[in-house]
Design an enzyme around this catalytic site. Structure first.
Site, mmCIF file in Angstrom:
data_model
loop_
_atom_site.group_PDB
_atom_site.id
_atom_site.type_symbol
_atom_site.label_atom_id
_atom_site.label_comp_id
_atom_site.label_asym_id
_atom_site.label_seq_id
_atom_site.Cartn_x
_atom_site.Cartn_y
_atom_site.Cartn_z
ATOM 1 N N ALA A 118 66.355 16.989 47.625
ATOM 2 C CA ALA A 118 67.115 15.840 48.125
ATOM 3 C C ALA A 118 66.353 14.546 47.835
ATOM 4 O O ALA A 118 65.122 14.527 47.716
ATOM 5 C CB ALA A 118 67.366 15.980 49.620
ATOM 6 N N ARG A 120 65.536 12.159 49.567
ATOM 7 C CA ARG A 120 64.551 11.720 50.566
ATOM 8 C C ARG A 120 63.185 12.363 50.340
ATOM 9 O O ARG A 120 62.192 11.938 50.930
ATOM 10 C CB ARG A 120 65.053 12.025 51.972
ATOM 11 C CG ARG A 120 65.269 13.506 52.266
ATOM 12 C CD ARG A 120 65.828 13.711 53.667
ATOM 13 N NE ARG A 120 66.088 15.118 53.965
ATOM 14 C CZ ARG A 120 67.201 15.760 53.651
ATOM 15 N NH1 ARG A 120 68.165 15.111 53.013
ATOM 16 N NH2 ARG A 120 67.365 17.031 53.976
ATOM 17 N N TYR A 121 63.162 13.411 49.513
ATOM 18 C CA TYR A 121 61.900 14.094 49.248
ATOM 19 C C TYR A 121 61.258 13.671 47.924
ATOM 20 O O TYR A 121 60.047 13.602 47.807
ATOM 21 C CB TYR A 121 62.106 15.611 49.218
ATOM 22 C CG TYR A 121 62.607 16.186 50.518
ATOM 23 C CD1 TYR A 121 61.867 16.032 51.695
ATOM 24 C CD2 TYR A 121 63.820 16.862 50.578
ATOM 25 C CE1 TYR A 121 62.337 16.561 52.899
ATOM 26 C CE2 TYR A 121 64.289 17.392 51.775
ATOM 27 C CZ TYR A 121 63.543 17.231 52.928
ATOM 28 O OH TYR A 121 63.993 17.745 54.113
ATOM 29 N N THR A 122 62.079 13.435 46.905
ATOM 30 C CA THR A 122 61.525 13.153 45.577
ATOM 31 C C THR A 122 61.103 11.699 45.454
ATOM 32 O O THR A 122 61.584 10.824 46.170
ATOM 33 C CB THR A 122 62.555 13.474 44.485
ATOM 34 O OG1 THR A 122 63.734 12.687 44.691
ATOM 35 C CG2 THR A 122 62.922 14.947 44.496
#
Length: 809
Positions: A118, A120-122
């Site tokens: 997602a 928000r993580y990468t």
């Protein structure tokens, strides 16, 4: 105030056409089709520009992808965040493009089609290659337009100092248009652009000779030069991509096929699963195992798929296995190119020269605008430096004027009047720091003035000479591409691999027995297992079932299975499930796509269809048809019509024969007919045939046999009450086609009938089915005796309902 109602009447078809036309134009120009100049779709361009403005560049740290998606959505692209992030993911995947435009940190997906994490993580930042596309964008090199809410501006196209459309390729689907452009080697594309700069009349073929073929990041083989040439000359074309294969022969292990460098856009895990299904389903023999041995050292675009083979395979068999795997998996696939891009605001299908010319014309415009921008800034500076020099030559007077002035405005007016300066020069002098009045600084101004003069002359020369402008493009493009140059990744094969798949080459040849039962169960027995059978009646069958036919064949043969309705199925013998004699077998409908109500009447093993032999069909009503065996060759796994059966009739028996043979037909009422097959015309598959034997009332054909000319034979008839009779050929005169046969068993009552017939000599072992329930073995001596003899002892009221015969061991 009265309200005025205004109604507009319009035809719904015109309204829909107009609205869909607007939608189509939007999707074509602003969503799915790339611009020929920078090779980017609008969402991709907006992502790169937004990251550039935010300072998210290679020399700085990574930033959360969610921040970039939010900036793009809020400022430039008012669509869903998923669409924007998906575009980011594509730009960051090294197995999709030759030069990723985004440097991703974290999970950005894989060649196994694993999705990216997602947003928000990468984390992400621009790649150094992306900066080549954005270079000089602040120098008014491209047109800027207002964004969707007119709070900011965005570029219509990026400067794109390298030909990105051909380097990275693109794919997309719009309304009525689609595009699918493969990636190419950066060095080759730049060389083609340089060749065009040197000679605008260069032929399309000369450019093709430079670029040669697409170059995919996975390094797959590219084949079919004709398809590639068609792509470059017409804008449409298809060519083949194939994984590379190496044959490894480990000293202590089986031979291994190692596949690497998969086709572009192929999903590695799907290929591995397809290979494993081939092994599991035994679609082809010779393979022990298929596994994925890809690890980190193979990189994000690499792969290592290992197919382990059985021992003892010849080189020809290995080549056949490789061809089969290429043909039946995505290890080889088509690339269907559609070279469509936006040119001058409209979609256009381009040949190679049109691609190159569109990019070069764009670069000419970019360099011209950049040069004009630099010239204007240089002239501004030259004007100021010229004022410095004037002022420094009359420094004392300048200082006096400034000291005597009331304020800045007065000082500007006095300097322009007394020193002959412009207002811009006067303001620059007032802003000059005192330390710049030293002798060293004065010399630097004079040097800068000379340098600015040279720069102005150089820039004006570029604008005045198209050749010098083209030379600038050539020099800069050649320098920029050095950082991204590499040898071709995809080897070019002039011709497509010939996939000569001979499945029989991969199958170890072995003699086997195929057994089919009346209720539709089938199995394959090895010869060793068959030789160990002690009693025919030891088979384990369901109540009411019996062995219908057993044939000796080879694993490399093709088995034709004919049904009572005249259909037939073709299956390689090695694909039949192997079993034991005591097993009931596998339901036929799980082996081939056959309805459960269909009944197999004959099994015909075929070693080759390249023969002059014929297939002879006999129905229960006495019709016969001959057709060339070669007509029954098929690659279809579903039912194929073998003979047209009339209503109320059904197919009884099929056998392989030639016109040199005679035909012996037996019936349930004890008649035997001998006929010349030469009298029967050879017809096509769809015919129904003609009458061979006339039947009495309530009689039906029991069996038919081919017999050589002038060779004596004897027919053994088995009656339902447990008696058999041997009828020698001397007692069976030949009949004309269509005549009634010879009555070989007289005195059959209404409660008796012939349940089976056999052409044999000497001792015979078999089994009979009593009352459709029990199986009882028997052994008889078939001699030249015409008197009925018992072959089994029955209980009162019991009858024989069927016979089981096995081939000799």
């Amino acid at each position: 105030m009265d309200t005025i109602d205004k109604t507009i009447t319009v035809d719904i078809s015109d309204l829909l056409g107009d609205r869909f036309g607007r939608y189509s134009k939007y999707t074509i120009q602003n969503r799915a089709i790339p611009d020929a100049r920078d090779g980017l779709k609008p969402v991709q361009r907006r992502i790169l520009y937004s990251m550039f403005l935010a300072g998210n560049t290679p020399d700085k740290g990574y930033r959360k992808s969610a921040k970039t998606v939010g900036d793009v959505m809020g400022n430039y692209h008012p669509h869903g965040d998923t669409a924007i992030y998906d575009a980011m993911v594509h730009l960051a995947q090294p197995f999709k493009t030759n030069q990723p435009l985004i440097d991703g940190h974290g999970n950005w997906g894989s060649i196994d089609k694993d999705p990216a994490a997602a947003m928000r993580y990468t984390e992400a930042r621009l790649s150094s290659y992306a900066l080549e596309l954005l270079q000089d964008i602040k120098k008014d090199t491209v047109k800027m337009v207002a964004n969707f809410d007119e709070t900011a501006t965005e570029p219509v196209v990026l400067p794109a100092r390298l030909p990105n459309l051909l380097i990275n390729g693109v794919s997309g689907i719009a309304s009525g248009f689609s595009t699918n452009i493969p990636p190419h080697n950066p060095r080759d594309v730049v060389q083609a652009c340089v060749a065009y700069l040197n000679d605008e009349d260069i032929s399309n073929q000369d450019l093709i000779d430079i670029i040669q073929a697409p170059d995919f990041p996975t390094g797959c083989e590219v084949m079919d030069i004709e398809g590639i040439r068609s792509m470059y000359t017409t804008g449409s074309g298809s060519f083949m991509m194939a994984a590379r294969v190496e044959i490894e022969r480990p000293s202590k292990h089986n031979v291994q096929l190692v596949f690497s460098h998969l086709p572009h856009n192929a999903v590695k895990q799907q290929i591995v699963v397809a290979l494993q299904e081939i092994v599991l389903n035994k679609d082809i023999d010779g393979i022990v195992e298929a596994r994925d041995e890809t690890d980190r050292k193979h990189g994000p675009t690499g792969a290592r798929i290992v197919v382990e083979l059985k021992k003892g395979l010849s080189d020809e068999q290995i080549d056949s296995i490789i061809a089969y795997l290429y043909k039946n998996t995505d290890l080889m696939s088509h690339y269907r190119a559609n070279m469509t891009a936006i040119v001058n605001g409209s979609p256009e299908k381009l040949d190679l020269k049109r691609f190159v010319s569109s990019y070069i014309n764009h670069q000419r415009d970019v360099i011209r605008r950049r040069t004009q921008f630099d010239l204007a800034r240089t002239k501004e500076r030259f004007h100021i430096v010229e004022g410095y020099i004037k002022a420094l030559n009359r420094l004392d007077e300048v200082i006096r004027i400034i000291r005597e002035s009331k304020d800045r405005k007065d000082a500007v007016e006095q300097l322009t009047e007394q020193i002959d300066l412009t207002e811009v020069q006067a303001n620059a002098i007032l802003d000059l720091r005192l330390y710049r009045l030293t002798n060293l600084e004065i010399e630097s101004f004079q040097k800068e003035w000379l340098d600015l003069q040279k720069t102005i002359k150089h820039l004006e020369g570029i604008l005045a000479s198209p050749k010098r402008l083209d030379k600038v493009i050539q020099t800069e493009m050649t320098e920029y591409v050095k950082l991204y140059s590499h040898p071709r990744l995809s080897p070019l094969k002039r011709q497509t691999k010939e996939l000569n798949v001979d499945v029989t080459m991969t199958i170890p040849e072995e003699e086997v027995y195929v057994v089919v039962t009346k209720n539709g169960y089938i199995k394959r027995l090895s010869k060793r297992a068959y030789m160990g059978i002690e009693r025919v009646n030891a088979i384990n069958l369901k109540l009411g079932d019996s062995v219908q036919e057993t044939v000796l064949t080879k694993t490399t043969d093709t088995l034709l299975m004919f049904t009572a309705s005249g259909m037939y199925y073709s299956l390689l013998v090695h694909k039949l499930p192997e079993g034991k004699w005591k097993d009931e077998g596998t339901p036929l409908h799980t082996v081939v796509s056959m309805p459960a109500e269909e009944k197999i009447v004959s099994l015909i093993p075929i070693s080759t269809f390249e023969t002059d032999q014929l297939l002879c069909f006999v129905t229960v009503e006495g019709l016969v048809k001959k057709t060339a065996l070669s007509e029954y060759r098929t690659d279809r796994s579903v039912a194929v019509k073998g003979v047209r059966i009339k209503e109320g009739d059904e197919l009884k028996h099929v056998f392989v024969t030639t016109d040199d043979h005679r035909m012996v037909v037996t019936t349930q009422r004890g008649y035997i007919g001998v006929y010349q097959q030469a009298e029967i015309a050879t017809t096509g598959k769809s015919s129904s045939g003609s009458r061979v034997i006339s039947l009495t009332r309530n009689d039906r054909v029991l069996h038919a046999y081919p017999v050589e000319q002038d060779v004596p034979f004897q027919v053994v008839l088995f009656e339902s009450h447990g008696f058999f009779r041997v009828v020698p050929s001397q007692r069976l005169p030949e009949k004309k086609r269509g005549m009634k046969g010879t009555q070989a068993w007289k005195g059959l009552g209404s409660d008796g009938w012939i349940v089976g017939s056999l052409m044999a000599e000497g001792m015979q072992r078999g089994a009979c089915i009593i009352d459709n329930q029990t199986i009882q073995g028997f052994e008889i001596d078939v001699s030249q005796s015409s008197a009925p003899l018992p072959f089994v002892t029955l209980e009162p009221q019991s009858v024989v309902t069927g016979l089981v015969w096995m081939p000799e061991k």
